[in-house]
Design a protein around this motif. Sequence first.
Motif, short mmCIF file in Angstrom:
data_model
loop_
_atom_site.label_atom_id
_atom_site.label_comp_id
_atom_site.label_asym_id
_atom_site.label_seq_id
_atom_site.Cartn_x
_atom_site.Cartn_y
_atom_site.Cartn_z
N GLN A 54 0.80 -1.22 0.00
CA GLN A 54 0.00 0.00 0.00
C GLN A 54 0.84 1.27 0.00
O GLN A 54 0.47 2.27 -0.60
CB GLN A 54 -0.91 0.03 1.23
CG GLN A 54 -1.96 -1.05 1.27
CD GLN A 54 -2.83 -0.92 2.50
OE1 GLN A 54 -2.39 -0.42 3.53
NE2 GLN A 54 -4.06 -1.36 2.40
N ASP A 150 -5.22 3.58 1.24
CA ASP A 150 -6.29 2.86 1.93
C ASP A 150 -7.41 3.82 2.30
O ASP A 150 -7.90 3.83 3.43
CB ASP A 150 -5.73 2.18 3.18
CG ASP A 150 -6.79 1.41 3.95
OD1 ASP A 150 -7.61 0.74 3.30
OD2 ASP A 150 -6.84 1.50 5.19
N GLU A 321 -9.56 -5.18 5.05
CA GLU A 321 -9.93 -4.09 4.16
C GLU A 321 -10.98 -4.51 3.13
O GLU A 321 -10.73 -4.56 1.93
CB GLU A 321 -8.69 -3.52 3.48
CG GLU A 321 -7.67 -3.08 4.51
CD GLU A 321 -6.60 -2.17 3.95
OE1 GLU A 321 -6.94 -1.33 3.12
OE2 GLU A 321 -5.45 -2.31 4.38
N ASN A 333 -8.87 -6.43 0.45
CA ASN A 333 -9.12 -5.31 -0.44
C ASN A 333 -10.15 -5.64 -1.51
O ASN A 333 -9.91 -5.55 -2.72
CB ASN A 333 -7.82 -4.85 -1.10
CG ASN A 333 -6.77 -4.45 -0.09
OD1 ASN A 333 -5.88 -5.23 0.24
ND2 ASN A 333 -6.87 -3.23 0.43
#
Length: 411
Positions: A54, A150, A321, A333
């Motif tokens: 990230q 993020d 996430e 993600n």
Amino acid sequence: MGESEGPSYMTCLQCQSTFQVTDKDREFYKKVEVSEPKLCPPCREQRRLLQINQMNLYKRTCDATGETIISNYPAHSPYPVYSQKYWFSDQFDGRDHGRDYDFNRPFFEQLFELWKEVPRPALFSNYLQDENSQYTNYAGMNKDCYLIMDSDENQDCYYGYSNNSSKNSSDCFRLDKGQLCYENVDTKNCYNSSYIYNSENCSDSLFLANCIGVKNSIMCSNLQHKEYHVFNKPVSKQEFEAIRDSLKSRKVLEEAKKKFDAFRLQFPQRYMVGIKNENCTGNYLINCKNAEQCFDSRGIWDGKYVTQTFMPCKDVMDCDEVGDIEICYESNNVGQNSYNLRFCLQCLGDHKNLTYTNCCFQTANLFGCFGLQGQKFCILNKQYSEEEYNEMVPKIIEHMTSTGEWGEYFP
């Protein structure tokens, strides 16, 4: 209903520690149709987090056009990387790299060959819904933002991590619905405030910790619905303004930080930082229900071993996430109007029924795919009819079960 089996204890194949599998866990594994895990929860999370980058960005060239780009993949990466503009254009179709499934070889061996061949976008963001936010990563639906990671649905925000639905803010961590904020950590609905920690609905203040509904205050901790306070004591408006004006130089601010850090240690701390939660364990939770061992999350409903959700989610386990998703297991993600994802990574926007899939957008019914946009019924990026897909997937799962791969995240 049959009798409860009760919790069982297993030995992690990686760290050799003992971990527990409960009846409730088994119900979830049955729902997502996977076998019980072989690694303990911390080792499972370590394995997931190894797959992402990230924070580190590099200058490199686009392997399609030769132009200089910024990417979270360094130039020496063993796979092609395209600029987002090119990758999301009609000039690229991940199905061009599709291949047949070989039942004589392990699944992951075939999948990683595909991963190395298919070009990937330079950054992971919701590129088609971003505006003037080229230097963001693991972020989406942002406008006029720079170096936020993020983070989603922000405008005019800079140098932040895990900021959501915020405006005109800089250097913040876990900022939710903030505006005109600076150096805030884990705050919600705060306005025109700096150096605020673990607080909500505060405004026009500096140096607050564990406060709710506080405004026009400085150097306060554990206060609720107060105005014009300094070091937790009431002051006049004139006194407040004089103290605020004295904090304009960097040198004075640095000294104030030290004083505040010492001052807030005098006050009791909550066993768990959370707002409006029911039947939850973990820390830093907002609006969660039946969340077990979850952290830095908001809107979890029936979840376990989950960190950093960015939108509400339901029936999730072993995820980092994720948001706006229902039924998700061992994934990172992923989300935004998505349903039933297993072992997925970097898949944002309108997904349904994905398994072992990475870096896809607006897709459905994929198994072992990488780098697809808007496709359905693909295996290893090869297009199938719905009937062919539904016939092939159970055979692949049976094959993976025989090789010991089924039910495990990407090695």
